[in-house]
Write an enzyme that holds these catalytic residues in place. Structure first.
Site, PDB file in Angstrom:
ATOM      1  N   SER A   1     -10.613  16.073   0.552  1.00  0.00           N
ATOM      2  CA  SER A   1     -10.609  17.367   0.873  1.00  0.00           C
ATOM      3  C   SER A   1      -9.054  17.390   0.209  1.00  0.00           C
ATOM      4  O   SER A   1      -8.767  19.303  -0.705  1.00  0.00           O
ATOM      5  CB  SER A   1     -10.160  17.594   1.975  1.00  0.00           C
ATOM      6  N   ASN A   2      -8.121  16.738  -0.378  1.00  0.00           N
ATOM      7  CA  ASN A   2      -6.725  17.195  -1.126  1.00  0.00           C
ATOM      8  C   ASN A   2      -6.738  16.686  -2.180  1.00  0.00           C
ATOM      9  O   ASN A   2      -6.650  18.020  -2.969  1.00  0.00           O
ATOM     10  CB  ASN A   2      -5.654  15.950  -0.459  1.00  0.00           C
TER      11      ASN A   2
ATOM     12  N   MET B   1      -6.485   4.500   0.789  1.00  0.00           N
ATOM     13  CA  MET B   1      -5.671   4.563   2.039  1.00  0.00           C
ATOM     14  C   MET B   1      -4.758   2.777   2.161  1.00  0.00           C
ATOM     15  O   MET B   1      -4.651   1.646   2.594  1.00  0.00           O
ATOM     16  CB  MET B   1      -6.371   4.288   2.786  1.00  0.00           C
ATOM     17  N   ARG B   2      -4.633   2.206   0.624  1.00  0.00           N
ATOM     18  CA  ARG B   2      -4.026   0.684   0.655  1.00  0.00           C
ATOM     19  C   ARG B   2      -2.908   1.361   0.225  1.00  0.00           C
ATOM     20  O   ARG B   2      -1.851   2.465  -0.145  1.00  0.00           O
ATOM     21  CB  ARG B   2      -4.844   0.307  -0.899  1.00  0.00           C
TER      22      ARG B   2
ATOM     23  N   ASN C   1       3.276  12.076  -2.872  1.00  0.00           N
ATOM     24  CA  ASN C   1       1.947  11.402  -2.093  1.00  0.00           C
ATOM     25  C   ASN C   1       1.630  12.417  -1.160  1.00  0.00           C
ATOM     26  O   ASN C   1       3.385  13.436  -1.073  1.00  0.00           O
ATOM     27  CB  ASN C   1       2.362   9.812  -0.933  1.00  0.00           C
TER      28      ASN C   1
ATOM     29  N   HIS D   1       1.825  13.596   3.581  1.00  0.00           N
ATOM     30  CA  HIS D   1       2.082  13.464   4.196  1.00  0.00           C
ATOM     31  C   HIS D   1       2.240  14.079   5.638  1.00  0.00           C
ATOM     32  O   HIS D   1       2.585  14.909   5.466  1.00  0.00           O
ATOM     33  CB  HIS D   1       2.874  11.859   4.871  1.00  0.00           C
TER      34      HIS D   1
ATOM     35  N   GLU E   1       9.602   2.913  -2.686  1.00  0.00           N
ATOM     36  CA  GLU E   1       9.080   1.442  -2.065  1.00  0.00           C
ATOM     37  C   GLU E   1       8.602   1.158  -0.690  1.00  0.00           C
ATOM     38  O   GLU E   1       8.684   0.413  -0.080  1.00  0.00           O
ATOM     39  CB  GLU E   1      10.176   0.189  -2.730  1.00  0.00           C
TER      40      GLU E   1
ATOM     41  N   ASP F   1       6.694   6.297   3.088  1.00  0.00           N
ATOM     42  CA  ASP F   1       6.382   7.840   3.361  1.00  0.00           C
ATOM     43  C   ASP F   1       8.000   7.561   3.504  1.00  0.00           C
ATOM     44  O   ASP F   1       8.696   9.089   4.476  1.00  0.00           O
ATOM     45  CB  ASP F   1       6.436   8.183   4.644  1.00  0.00           C
TER      46      ASP F   1
END
Lengths: 207, 207
Positions: free
Chosen positions: A17-18, A94-95, A111, A113, A146, A149
């Site tokens: 969806s994103n 998901m990795r 990313n 979140h 690294e 999040d």
């Protein structure tokens, strides 16, 4: 001289969806970026269908074809390079990406979140938020470093948490903000208006 | 039968701006609580002057008169009991309250903290927020438990963080929300509309 739109790569594993919000935004006339490649680690990811429907190149790269995470990540990087990608966006990927990948794309890897980081990093942030009993939740777009999040925060938006919320209803409310924030962060990056200073991301005035 | 207003005690060490917001709110006709006692651990706290100006009983209780934290806390509890206090509000109180005090007032002890908890507990949360580079900050009213800023959250409000913010400018923006939230949390408590369920505080409909 007209600048070419920035070429972005999107890594997605799921519903996408994103990715769809990014595809929609980048398809608008004058948007300074476009999706050059979608990569998924899952063959049946709806993200691949969404890319196809938008006429955007998409590749399933199977983790089973590679011995370890590093080899897999290298194959993904190679595909992104071949497509001329300048910015990589994780969108429901998901990795966990390895250190080599993070360093390879440092400063060009984002990313999204579904929490107001640094609160509730990791898995199931909406459930974490409900379990903790917060009254304000939200979404964060950040550069990837690294940690999990932990990278410099580009944009955040808050939403209220209601007493009657379920994980689903809260996730939906946050998703509305995600769909707004991610294209906006990509646009700012493409316009070269994001300057990272330590942990802070400073928004430069329009040039 | 008209309910008597709830009797609240406020513990304050400093400038007392949240105390002032509570004094102003509780002075309004029909507000279901009033300040029965202000206690400070600092003789020159502006909070004591604010209480005097509002015609509210105020006491300086000197930590030097007591051998340890437990003895000091017991003296504060005794003063609150004598004043018939039913709810204790920490407002810029710079002492850590001991476990015995927390247990004694469990479910009737609130604090306000200038961050969106669980992010940035402890000292200087606004500076922590700026150093971390968040784009959304805020304020939290919570029940006090035995941890540092970990108790069940009653109300939260968010504010934007601007690139040009200093610790002072961000603190001021958050303070506006604090002054709104604390009286509101007290009102809800006085109206018996706060129900604690595990870590969550549920807002009951008006009776």
């Amino acid at each position: 001289m007209i600048d070419e739109p920035l070429r972005i790569g999107v890594l997605a594993s799921g519903r996408g969806s994103n990715l769809q919000a990014v595809l929609d935004a980048t398809a608008r006339p004058g948007f300074p970026a476009r999706v050059a490649l979608v990569v998924s680690d899952r063959e049946r990811a709806q993200a691949l269908e969404r890319a196809a429907r938008a006429g955007v190149p998409a590749r399933f790269i199977s983790p089973k074809d590679f011995g370890d995470r590093e080899a897999y990540d290298a194959a993904v990087s190679a595909a992104l390079d071949t497509a001329g990608v300048e910015l990589v966006c994780l969108a429901g990927y998901m990795r966990i990406v390895g250190v080599a990948f993070v360093r390879r794309w440092s400063g060009r890897l984002m990313n999204i979140h579904p929490s107001l980081l640094p609160a509730f990093p990791g898995l199931h942030p909406q459930r974490q938020a409900l379990d903790h009993g917060v009254k304000v939740a939200g979404a964060t777009v950040h550069f990837v470093d690294e940690g999990v999040d932990t990278g410099p925060i580009i944009l955040q938006a808050s939403v209220p948490v209601l007493d009657a919320d379920t994980e689903e209803s809260l996730s939906e409310r946050i998703l509305v903000e995600e769909h707004r924030l991610y294209p906006e962060a990509i646009r700012l990056f493409a316009e070269r208006r994001l300057r990272v200073s330590g942990r802070r991301v400073i928004l430069e005035a329009r040039g």
